[in-house]
Scaffold this motif. Sequence first.
Motif, mmCIF file in Angstrom:
data_model
loop_
_atom_site.group_PDB
_atom_site.id
_atom_site.type_symbol
_atom_site.label_atom_id
_atom_site.label_comp_id
_atom_site.label_asym_id
_atom_site.label_seq_id
_atom_site.Cartn_x
_atom_site.Cartn_y
_atom_site.Cartn_z
ATOM 1 N N ILE A 306 1.088 -1.450 -0.293
ATOM 2 C CA ILE A 306 0.527 0.179 0.332
ATOM 3 C C ILE A 306 0.694 1.066 0.311
ATOM 4 N N LEU A 307 2.237 1.337 0.260
ATOM 5 C CA LEU A 307 3.292 2.414 0.567
ATOM 6 C C LEU A 307 4.115 1.897 -0.849
ATOM 7 N N ASN A 308 3.218 2.761 -2.120
ATOM 8 C CA ASN A 308 4.110 2.216 -2.897
ATOM 9 C C ASN A 308 3.921 3.716 -3.995
ATOM 10 N N ARG A 341 -7.788 7.010 -3.428
ATOM 11 C CA ARG A 341 -6.427 6.117 -2.887
ATOM 12 C C ARG A 341 -6.862 6.762 -0.419
ATOM 13 N N ASP A 343 -6.981 5.513 1.229
ATOM 14 C CA ASP A 343 -6.455 4.060 2.160
ATOM 15 C C ASP A 343 -5.150 4.246 2.137
ATOM 16 N N VAL A 344 -3.889 4.833 0.696
ATOM 17 C CA VAL A 344 -2.871 5.181 0.608
ATOM 18 C C VAL A 344 -2.926 6.395 1.434
ATOM 19 N N ALA A 347 -2.359 5.626 5.519
ATOM 20 C CA ALA A 347 -1.076 4.568 5.316
ATOM 21 C C ALA A 347 0.057 5.329 5.411
ATOM 22 N N ARG A 402 -8.413 -2.016 5.099
ATOM 23 C CA ARG A 402 -7.034 -2.086 5.063
ATOM 24 C C ARG A 402 -6.807 -3.397 3.153
ATOM 25 N N ASP A 403 -5.556 -2.814 3.194
ATOM 26 C CA ASP A 403 -5.547 -4.095 2.080
ATOM 27 C C ASP A 403 -4.144 -5.223 3.182
ATOM 28 N N SER A 405 -1.466 -5.516 3.600
ATOM 29 C CA SER A 405 -0.370 -5.199 3.775
ATOM 30 C C SER A 405 0.119 -5.483 5.525
ATOM 31 N N TRP A 407 1.758 -4.566 8.403
ATOM 32 C CA TRP A 407 1.842 -3.368 9.033
ATOM 33 C C TRP A 407 3.393 -4.310 10.189
ATOM 34 N N ASN A 465 -2.586 -4.303 12.215
ATOM 35 C CA ASN A 465 -3.440 -4.435 11.217
ATOM 36 C C ASN A 465 -4.795 -5.280 12.530
#
Length: 556
Positions: A306-308, A341, A343-344, A347, A402-403, A405, A407, A465
């Motif tokens: 998710i952190l890309n 996004r 969610d991004v 994060a 959430r995805d 990922s 944590w 999570n």
Amino acid sequence: MHDSHRSTVVLEKCRPSRRPKDITDKLTTAAEQIPYIIPKIFIKKTDINIFCRLLKIVTDNTYCGAHVRKFAYLSRKKSCLPQCLARASCLHTGLLLRQKKRLRIKIPTFHSGASTTKGQMSDESQPTDNHASFGGTFEVSDSSGEDTSIVEQKYDSEDAKSEHHRRPTKIPLNFRTWETVGKKTDSDETTFRFKVVSYNVLAQYLLEYHPYLYIDCSPRNLKWKHRSRRLYQEIRRLSPDILCLQEVQLSHLETFYSKFENIGYQGVFKQKTGDRQDGCAIYFKKSLFDLDDQISVEFFQPELPILNRDNIGVIVKLSPKELPGSSIVVATTHLLYNPKRTDVRLAQIKILLAEIDRFAYFNNGRESGHFPVILTGDFNSTPESAVIKLLDRGRVRASSLRDNSDWKRIGVTDNCQHLAVYLNRQQGCPPNFNKIKIHNSEYAFDSADADESDYWNDAHNRMFNSDVIGHSLNLISVYNKFKADGQMEASTFQDHWVTVDYIYFSCRSGLRLLERLRLPTAAECGVLGTLPNEVYPSDHLATAAVFELRRFRYAS
């Protein structure tokens, strides 16, 4: 159907005898369909392909000039619209536009050597001096024979013609005023008063790379040589003691932003990762503050899908010279734009809060806690978003965001803390930063020292999570986001006038809010027309606040 809210494309008829009849029929059909196709965000791929092929047929095989008459109510989102819009704008003929006095806008003429290819914002996009909206660097060439201290008073001839048909922006002189929020301490207690300004200044290369987002703006107001003067003048008028900037273009650090260093500021800059050519910066007056420490935060984390993205943050620790031993922590960031996004962004802010928690913490042997924190930036988040709810309330439900990922891979808990830092504090041990697991390209910890066996166990799994994300920094917003009468405040235009720029501060510390630079309501922003304009040189409005800092009773 006539609808003032629809965007229309006019294909001018030139030498109809040279145009085959079948092409004319196809062109007519396409022109009738365009108003129904362009305003939609989700466009069928077949429609785009048909439209682009028709444009190519007309322009390649006939003497037909195709240009844009009006793109009204276009989104000002920093994302790429369909390529048909880019092709239509690039086919514009400046001479035809100037001959049509009824047209209310002028699209900058593109140089013949300029590339017309548009890519996603995350793609490599280098600024060029050739684009009509760029206008060169802030400095005036010595060969011009002009003094750089003299503000240019006349328009370029082409700009002047377009301005003749455009009504000047009538913005009230008191459009931005200072509001008193709290009273200054009347006691003999030693305090320190200072002003913080946060401003997304609009990187010129992004403006150049996405000119269709500013198609209703005057070409003059898009040129860097004009925008840079107005930016400099506006910031000088605000006279901040601490200046937090977003979208600071790397290539302008020496030619423009160094001017703030010449008038007594010291700056810390962090470029976005990847190929992005802008970043965030914090400037402060050297006469008022000493720089104790600084760190950067990179939101690109290879361990988490998710952190890309390439967004970043900057954090500094400053000591006021009038209050020795009393420090404040100032952070600024620019979160991902993509409206879908959340969610991004959630994060990203989680990573930033974990780093602020680590960086602002103190333990002098007698007391422990966090130094006063000021968090600023363009969060690209509206007041009802999960990001702002997290900052305002201290916790937010995140199960729907959430995805897959995990944590635990970077050791950041759902309380926006590094697990290693949390356990060190619980055990009363000095912080061991070798156990910090987040990625940062500027420094790296020795993984050989990061033995997890001495602090990790199954009991810690529940700290990751979960359905709820929280933090313990006790932050409060400088702005209410809504006026007393219920009208929403606004700092930029994204389909409509909204607030995405914020200043937060820790309320249970030595900080008190005294004043703030008033944000207009969405309705009041109607007088602005478009941004940038003749008064405000960015597509965001600056936010600002005056704080009072009391001497810490826990100062070392």
